[in-house]
Design a protein around this motif. Sequence first.
Motif, PDB file in Angstrom:
ATOM      1  N   LEU B  19       4.420 -13.478   8.545  1.00  0.00           N
ATOM      2  CA  LEU B  19       4.258 -12.103   8.244  1.00  0.00           C
ATOM      3  C   LEU B  19       5.288 -11.346   9.117  1.00  0.00           C
ATOM      4  CD1 LEU B  19       0.319 -12.344   8.709  1.00  0.00           C
ATOM      5  CD2 LEU B  19       1.612 -12.109   6.754  1.00  0.00           C
ATOM      6  N   ILE B  20       5.548 -10.366   8.626  1.00  0.00           N
ATOM      7  CA  ILE B  20       6.377  -9.290   9.588  1.00  0.00           C
ATOM      8  C   ILE B  20       5.628  -7.884   9.388  1.00  0.00           C
ATOM      9  CG2 ILE B  20       8.615  -8.238  10.041  1.00  0.00           C
ATOM     10  CD1 ILE B  20       9.883 -10.566   8.588  1.00  0.00           C
ATOM     11  N   ALA B  21       5.274  -7.495  10.359  1.00  0.00           N
ATOM     12  CA  ALA B  21       4.869  -5.991  10.767  1.00  0.00           C
ATOM     13  C   ALA B  21       5.819  -5.094  11.362  1.00  0.00           C
ATOM     14  CB  ALA B  21       3.391  -6.012  11.633  1.00  0.00           C
ATOM     15  N   ILE B  22       6.396  -4.242  10.619  1.00  0.00           N
ATOM     16  CA  ILE B  22       7.636  -3.241  11.112  1.00  0.00           C
ATOM     17  C   ILE B  22       6.888  -1.817  11.233  1.00  0.00           C
ATOM     18  CG2 ILE B  22       9.784  -2.471  10.541  1.00  0.00           C
ATOM     19  CD1 ILE B  22      10.149  -4.846   8.409  1.00  0.00           C
ATOM     20  N   ALA B  42      12.682 -15.184   4.149  1.00  0.00           N
ATOM     21  CA  ALA B  42      12.470 -15.275   2.664  1.00  0.00           C
ATOM     22  C   ALA B  42      13.232 -15.859   2.107  1.00  0.00           C
ATOM     23  CB  ALA B  42      12.340 -13.861   2.179  1.00  0.00           C
ATOM     24  N   GLY B  43      14.460 -16.566   2.592  1.00  0.00           N
ATOM     25  CA  GLY B  43      15.257 -17.317   1.665  1.00  0.00           C
ATOM     26  C   GLY B  43      16.746 -16.953   1.698  1.00  0.00           C
ATOM     27  N   GLY B  44      17.010 -15.816   2.238  1.00  0.00           N
ATOM     28  CA  GLY B  44      18.259 -15.328   2.142  1.00  0.00           C
ATOM     29  C   GLY B  44      18.952 -15.183   0.710  1.00  0.00           C
ATOM     30  N   GLY B 103       9.347 -13.694  -1.197  1.00  0.00           N
ATOM     31  CA  GLY B 103       9.122 -12.478  -0.196  1.00  0.00           C
ATOM     32  C   GLY B 103       8.196 -11.220  -0.859  1.00  0.00           C
ATOM     33  N   ILE B 104       7.332 -10.736   0.062  1.00  0.00           N
ATOM     34  CA  ILE B 104       6.442  -9.550  -0.475  1.00  0.00           C
ATOM     35  C   ILE B 104       7.063  -8.308   0.555  1.00  0.00           C
ATOM     36  CG2 ILE B 104       4.510  -8.424  -0.661  1.00  0.00           C
ATOM     37  CD1 ILE B 104       3.675 -11.168  -2.240  1.00  0.00           C
ATOM     38  N   PHE B 105       7.384  -7.296   0.130  1.00  0.00           N
ATOM     39  CA  PHE B 105       7.733  -6.169   1.051  1.00  0.00           C
ATOM     40  C   PHE B 105       6.999  -5.149   0.718  1.00  0.00           C
ATOM     41  CE2 PHE B 105       9.996  -2.878   2.996  1.00  0.00           C
ATOM     42  CZ  PHE B 105      10.035  -3.227   4.135  1.00  0.00           C
ATOM     43  N   MET B 106       6.183  -4.402   1.686  1.00  0.00           N
ATOM     44  CA  MET B 106       5.116  -3.415   1.388  1.00  0.00           C
ATOM     45  C   MET B 106       5.848  -1.992   1.958  1.00  0.00           C
ATOM     46  SD  MET B 106       1.327  -4.840   1.359  1.00  0.00           S
ATOM     47  CE  MET B 106       1.419  -5.940   2.923  1.00  0.00           C
ATOM     48  N   THR B 107       6.247  -1.191   1.318  1.00  0.00           N
ATOM     49  CA  THR B 107       6.838   0.050   1.873  1.00  0.00           C
ATOM     50  C   THR B 107       5.744   0.943   2.981  1.00  0.00           C
ATOM     51  OG1 THR B 107       6.284   1.738   0.189  1.00  0.00           O
ATOM     52  CG2 THR B 107       8.212   0.087  -0.175  1.00  0.00           C
ATOM     53  N   GLY B 108       6.250   2.031   3.364  1.00  0.00           N
ATOM     54  CA  GLY B 108       5.542   2.818   4.145  1.00  0.00           C
ATOM     55  C   GLY B 108       4.797   3.962   3.253  1.00  0.00           C
ATOM     56  N   GLY B 109       4.097   4.843   3.789  1.00  0.00           N
ATOM     57  CA  GLY B 109       3.411   5.738   2.978  1.00  0.00           C
ATOM     58  C   GLY B 109       1.972   5.973   3.671  1.00  0.00           C
ATOM     59  N   ASN B 110       0.904   6.148   2.653  1.00  0.00           N
ATOM     60  CA  ASN B 110      -0.372   6.224   3.343  1.00  0.00           C
ATOM     61  C   ASN B 110      -1.131   4.963   3.013  1.00  0.00           C
ATOM     62  OD1 ASN B 110      -3.263   6.843   3.188  1.00  0.00           O
ATOM     63  ND2 ASN B 110      -2.713   8.732   2.703  1.00  0.00           N
ATOM     64  N   GLN B 111      -1.485   4.289   4.160  1.00  0.00           N
ATOM     65  CA  GLN B 111      -2.254   3.078   4.220  1.00  0.00           C
ATOM     66  C   GLN B 111      -3.384   3.061   3.508  1.00  0.00           C
ATOM     67  OE1 GLN B 111      -1.090   4.188   7.034  1.00  0.00           O
ATOM     68  NE2 GLN B 111      -2.410   3.748   8.845  1.00  0.00           N
ATOM     69  N   LEU B 112      -3.959   4.126   3.523  1.00  0.00           N
ATOM     70  CA  LEU B 112      -5.594   4.159   2.749  1.00  0.00           C
ATOM     71  C   LEU B 112      -5.503   4.306   1.453  1.00  0.00           C
ATOM     72  CD1 LEU B 112      -8.208   4.412   4.274  1.00  0.00           C
ATOM     73  CD2 LEU B 112      -8.437   6.572   4.209  1.00  0.00           C
ATOM     74  N   VAL B 137       5.313 -12.332   3.976  1.00  0.00           N
ATOM     75  CA  VAL B 137       4.848 -10.915   3.517  1.00  0.00           C
ATOM     76  C   VAL B 137       5.047 -10.115   4.706  1.00  0.00           C
ATOM     77  CG1 VAL B 137       2.884  -9.629   3.036  1.00  0.00           C
ATOM     78  CG2 VAL B 137       3.065 -11.818   2.294  1.00  0.00           C
ATOM     79  N   GLY B 138       6.029  -8.885   4.203  1.00  0.00           N
ATOM     80  CA  GLY B 138       6.227  -7.979   5.278  1.00  0.00           C
ATOM     81  C   GLY B 138       5.927  -6.594   4.814  1.00  0.00           C
ATOM     82  N   GLY B 139       6.091  -5.691   5.727  1.00  0.00           N
ATOM     83  CA  GLY B 139       5.648  -4.214   5.405  1.00  0.00           C
ATOM     84  C   GLY B 139       5.946  -3.513   6.465  1.00  0.00           C
ATOM     85  N   THR B 140       6.298  -2.251   6.064  1.00  0.00           N
ATOM     86  CA  THR B 140       6.607  -1.105   7.426  1.00  0.00           C
ATOM     87  C   THR B 140       5.552  -0.099   7.264  1.00  0.00           C
ATOM     88  OG1 THR B 140       8.581  -0.108   8.179  1.00  0.00           O
ATOM     89  CG2 THR B 140       8.337  -0.267   5.696  1.00  0.00           C
ATOM     90  N   SER B 141       5.464   0.489   8.569  1.00  0.00           N
ATOM     91  CA  SER B 141       4.537   1.525   8.590  1.00  0.00           C
ATOM     92  C   SER B 141       3.177   1.342   8.038  1.00  0.00           C
ATOM     93  CB  SER B 141       5.251   2.888   8.044  1.00  0.00           C
ATOM     94  OG  SER B 141       4.445   4.072   8.481  1.00  0.00           O
TER      95      SER B 141
END
Lengths: 330, 330
Positions: B19-22, B42-44, B103-112, B137-141
Amino acid sequence: MPAKPTSTDRTPPSGPGPLIAIGGAEDKLGRRTVLKTFLSLAGGRDAKIAVIPTASSLGPEVVEVYDALFRKLGAADVVAARPDSREAAEDPEVVGLLDDVTGIFMTGGNQLKLSAIVNGTAFGEAIKAAHARGVVVGGTSAGASIQSSHMVAFGTGGSTPKQRMTQLAAGLGLIRDVVIDQHFGQRNRYGRLLMLVAQSPGLLGIGVDEDTGAVITEENGAEIMRVVGRGVVTVFDGRNVVSNAHEARRTAPLLASGVQLHVLPAGSAFNLTEKTLVREAPVVDPGEAEELAVAGRDLKRLARDIAAGDISPTVLRRRRARQSAEGDHV
Amino acid sequence: MPAKPTSTDRTPPSGPGPLIAIGGAEDKLGRRTVLKTFLSLAGGRDAKIAVIPTASSLGPEVVEVYDALFRKLGAADVVAARPDSREAAEDPEVVGLLDDVTGIFMTGGNQLKLSAIVNGTAFGEAIKAAHARGVVVGGTSAGASIQSSHMVAFGTGGSTPKQRMTQLAAGLGLIRDVVIDQHFGQRNRYGRLLMLVAQSPGLLGIGVDEDTGAVITEENGAEIMRVVGRGVVTVFDGRNVVSNAHEARRTAPLLASGVQLHVLPAGSAFNLTEKTLVREAPVVDPGEAEELAVAGRDLKRLARDIAAGDISPTVLRRRRARQSAEGDHV
């Protein structure tokens, strides 16, 4: 020095006087909780306060503000003691201003200016001597920082501790082995105080919020810090810290693992000698206490009935219903 | 599900993926350390990334940015998976987009918004299943916050923990018993994370700075968190906290005494299971090591000479001078 006779029934002080480190921007128009605490400790209506505005870049107006404030709160007398050079800080007339005060108040401004003029002079020694004989010493912002043995000279804000983000200088040393920072939450000074504790784990880092005071008194050989005012006092205890401060380069973020953190709002007390919270008795909810008392009476009656061996299910049911109805009226 | 054959010599994943929490605002133009770490895990060049922009209020441009970024960094393929309602999050076509990604990447915004659309749907389950079979699985904000079991829904900034300053909601639960906050230093979120830990001392509070990533992997049954990027990851461990959170009124500052604090810059590692720093071998200064080696050789010769009993002061002096001269050339 012989004990000064007092004209009041105030208990004559024995041992060092209380210290009050205020985090700046203390309320001057509203409740004035922090300033009232200072004045009350200094003797209230019998207080004679020396205001030391040396840290400030402002002119006489800074003294005028505190003069008016302390008099309005009931102080008997307020004098200004403002050495503006090391020479002036050796002047017996200036030093003598502290002879018969019951409280000393150091204003905000630049703590490095204050320490550079006061530390190691007759005036600085007079502040220490006053503290030692029981006089209350308080200060806000710069006047708070200078009270500790190790003083934040200056530095930048920010949550993250970074190498070289702040500098230490020597304070007055009224309280040893601590470093006091101020405007703590408001200017986000977590990082710089953490840097100092990571580099000097023998120091306790104390961050005081604005309009908040850390009142330090000696009780049974221990130094106890009590919090008054609107914000919190934050304590970093680095006893068990693991840090890379000795090898971190330039302005790199620092490792600081295992710091004990204490966030202390008004009403809480902390033993600076033991570095532990002073545990207060828990707050009891009066409704809950009453409910428990009633239940206790019910149980006693029930136990008596059982011991008497006269209980049939019908009798028990009736009796409990009656007891419960009585309980409602207690 | 059978292991997917890979066209490379990358070790086939076993067990849950990293997991990567950014903490938001990750560098996208310069060194891109954090995004490169995500892509590498995620495999380059073999990475197939699903970007989930559901938290964002922006249109297709947020996907375009990450599509361009990941392709520029060498990813083989990038797809957008954007359910915008709970109905869409049940659509097999949308859910199927996660079937063969690395790899799965979740962007920023509103977590709710993100949690309200994703949690408890087939799409949410597909993210968990992908993590369980080894997908990164990574995500920022917002995309970082949602990874934990307990998620900061929203709240105000400030250093001082105050009752009711923030709200918890349920996150995806990819990592349990933690609450992850982001933009941590930059938006001064010490107070709200401390409030959460004071109220829920069983949770580990993890605050991630901007352009900083917390990489969490399972190693020998323990969850290890490693820090990459420009800032720090701050950990609050409330195991031994003393707090008045159960009785503090309205928005009063909270007592939180005895919190263990860990400030972790890039390169440090923390065992989330044991709640302790992973101690690394100390950095050895090569000059100091060489000097010690020379001194060690000198001492050995000296011991030999003493044992042989052939030492007169003159001989010793000459020999040591010679040895020292030799040592300079080692």
